[in-house]
Scaffold this active site. Structure first.
Site, mmCIF file in Angstrom:
data_model
loop_
_atom_site.group_PDB
_atom_site.id
_atom_site.type_symbol
_atom_site.label_atom_id
_atom_site.label_comp_id
_atom_site.label_asym_id
_atom_site.label_seq_id
_atom_site.Cartn_x
_atom_site.Cartn_y
_atom_site.Cartn_z
ATOM 1 N N GLN A 24 -7.258 -0.846 5.775
ATOM 2 C CA GLN A 24 -7.895 -1.469 6.942
ATOM 3 C C GLN A 24 -9.359 -1.821 6.707
ATOM 4 O O GLN A 24 -9.940 -2.597 7.461
ATOM 5 C CB GLN A 24 -7.796 -0.525 8.151
ATOM 6 C CG GLN A 24 -6.386 -0.175 8.576
ATOM 7 C CD GLN A 24 -5.676 -1.309 9.281
ATOM 8 O OE1 GLN A 24 -6.286 -2.273 9.738
ATOM 9 N NE2 GLN A 24 -4.354 -1.217 9.380
ATOM 10 N N CYS A 36 4.005 1.120 12.260
ATOM 11 C CA CYS A 36 4.989 1.854 11.464
ATOM 12 C C CYS A 36 5.727 2.898 12.285
ATOM 13 O O CYS A 36 6.798 3.353 11.900
ATOM 14 C CB CYS A 36 4.309 2.520 10.276
ATOM 15 S SG CYS A 36 3.434 1.344 9.225
ATOM 16 N N ALA A 82 0.819 -1.211 0.000
ATOM 17 C CA ALA A 82 0.000 0.000 0.000
ATOM 18 C C ALA A 82 0.852 1.261 0.000
ATOM 19 O O ALA A 82 0.442 2.279 -0.555
ATOM 20 C CB ALA A 82 -0.922 -0.007 1.212
ATOM 21 N N ASN A 107 -6.272 3.225 10.954
ATOM 22 C CA ASN A 107 -5.484 2.097 11.441
ATOM 23 C C ASN A 107 -5.263 2.109 12.945
ATOM 24 O O ASN A 107 -5.005 1.067 13.545
ATOM 25 C CB ASN A 107 -4.128 2.039 10.721
ATOM 26 C CG ASN A 107 -3.299 3.282 10.954
ATOM 27 O OD1 ASN A 107 -3.791 4.409 10.841
ATOM 28 N ND2 ASN A 107 -2.028 3.110 11.273
ATOM 29 N N SER A 136 -3.645 -3.470 0.668
ATOM 30 C CA SER A 136 -2.504 -4.246 1.139
ATOM 31 C C SER A 136 -2.955 -5.660 1.466
ATOM 32 O O SER A 136 -3.922 -5.850 2.219
ATOM 33 C CB SER A 136 -1.897 -3.600 2.387
ATOM 34 O OG SER A 136 -0.828 -4.371 2.891
ATOM 35 N N THR A 163 8.753 -7.040 -12.133
ATOM 36 C CA THR A 163 8.263 -8.405 -12.332
ATOM 37 C C THR A 163 7.351 -8.800 -11.184
ATOM 38 O O THR A 163 7.714 -8.677 -10.012
ATOM 39 C CB THR A 163 9.445 -9.389 -12.414
ATOM 40 O OG1 THR A 163 10.294 -9.006 -13.494
ATOM 41 C CG2 THR A 163 8.956 -10.809 -12.613
ATOM 42 N N HIS A 216 -1.504 -8.067 3.256
ATOM 43 C CA HIS A 216 -1.256 -8.648 4.582
ATOM 44 C C HIS A 216 -2.184 -8.111 5.668
ATOM 45 O O HIS A 216 -2.137 -8.562 6.808
ATOM 46 C CB HIS A 216 0.219 -8.490 4.988
ATOM 47 C CG HIS A 216 0.622 -7.128 5.448
ATOM 48 N ND1 HIS A 216 0.707 -6.792 6.771
ATOM 49 C CD2 HIS A 216 1.005 -6.029 4.765
ATOM 50 C CE1 HIS A 216 1.123 -5.532 6.892
ATOM 51 N NE2 HIS A 216 1.309 -5.058 5.672
#
Length: 353
Positions: free
Chosen positions: A162, A299, A68, A134, A179, A216, A181
């Site tokens: 989220q 973070c 993200a 978040n 995102s 890639t 995960h």
């Protein structure tokens, strides 16, 4: 270890891991190669793209990114005018917006963490806001913000990291960052949804494999993301009921000594941010080291900074620093949540009866 840090990352779904394994073990071809093995890998990528898109508005395309943060950087740096955002956005939005050097307006929030949509200034090119915060779980009025943005010809960027798969994403958005995960998928992959008719200048230059994004792709990561997205759709109602039950149990178990930060109603209830007067959070973490929980955004952990989200609500430094965030979801059991809460409550009372 009892894991209560779902906003930082979610446990990998077994189904997502199963979808990834063939591409980790044997499907090693480059999905951008023209031979049969490459085409097979590409097919897996496209299946995943469709699975991710199924939970997004129609009339746009999903571009896979490294996460993200890349998606948000690409969207924000791709505009040439002023930027409007809110005081409780993720650093990937606030720091990137400041780094552009373009005019920036930061809208305040109220004591529940809600922004009041207001008219945008002429020259605004982008409005950026989280669907679900978040740190405190607040659900923002994205549709109303998008309406104001469109009246001045601006694009609406929704950070749905989220909220994706949990809260419906309004049709009025123009760009959506995701995102994997945060939805029980693998780390290292995200996406930017781009509405048809919008072209962003490349953030990364190279092979242009994704039509505006170079690099890639990993079929394994894409497959895991797609499988996780599919599960968010099929498990949506069961997940919602489970999370609501856990929220109710948690609030009751904590009791009146703990205060919820942010709204209790305009909120995703898998996020419980609470404070207790005089709480030493560092000591609590040490005393309850078999519980994974947070003092704020992962973070910013270890930075020593007071949460900008909590101070934006009007909390003072002491209140913000006596707050913890508990995140739970699909794989959290009632028994382990209650066990963890009892440990936390007991440890907090030892500090300050």
């Amino acid at each position: 270890m009892i894991y209560l840090d779902y906003q930082a990352t979610t446990p990998l779904a077994p189904e997502a891991l199963k979808a990834m394994l063939p591409w980790l073990e044997q499907g090693h071809a480059n999905p951008h190669s023209p031979h049969r093995a490459g085409r097979q890998a590409r097919a897996a990528v496209e299946v995943a793209r469709d699975q991710v898109a199924a939970l997004l508005p129609t009339g746009g395309r999903v571009v896979f990114t490294s996460g993200a943060t890349e998606a948000l950087n690409w969207a924000i740096k791709g505009v040439s005018g002023g930027i409007v955002t809110t005081a409780i956005e993720h650093a990937a939005v606030l720091d990137t917006a400041r780094a552009t050097g373009r005019p920036l307006t930061v809208l305040p929030v109220d004591g529940e963490g809600l922004v009041t949509p207001e008219s945008m200034a002429e020259g605004t090119a982008l409005v950026a806001a989280m669907l679900v915060n978040n740190e405190i779980g607040t659900i923002q009025p994205i549709a109303a913000l998008a309406g104001h943005a469109h009246r001045v010809g601006a694009w609406m960027l929704c950070d749905a990291v989220q909220g994706y798969g949990r809260i419906a994403i309004p049709d009025g958005v123009d760009l959506v960052a995701l995102s994997a995960h945060k939805i029980h998928g693998p780390k290292g992959i995200g996406a930017l949804w781009i509405r048809d008719g919008i072209t962003l200048p490349p953030l990364l230059h190279g092979g242009d494999q994704e039509g505006g994004r170079s690099g890639t792709l990993s079929p394994a990561l894409c497959a895991g993301f797609g499988a996780a997205a599919r599960l968010m759709a099929t498990h949506a109602e069961a997940d919602r009921v489970h999370v609501e039950r856990l929220w109710t149990l948690a609030v009751e178990r904590l009791g009146p000594d703990w205060t919820v930060n942010g709204s209790t109603t305009r909120r995703y209830h898998g996020n419980l941010n609470v404070r207790r007067e005089g709480l030493d959070v560092a000591r609590l973490m040490s005393d309850c080291r078999d519980i994974a929980f947070s003092a704020g955004s992962a973070c910013a952990s270890g930075s020593g900074r007071t949460s900008h989200v909590l101070t934006a609500l009007g909390l003072n430094g002491a209140q913000a620093k006596s707050s913890i965030r508990l995140g739970f979801g699909r794989y959290t059991t009632e028994a382990e949540l209650l066990q963890a809460l009892d440990q936390l409550v007991t440890a907090a009372k030892v500090q300050r009866p």
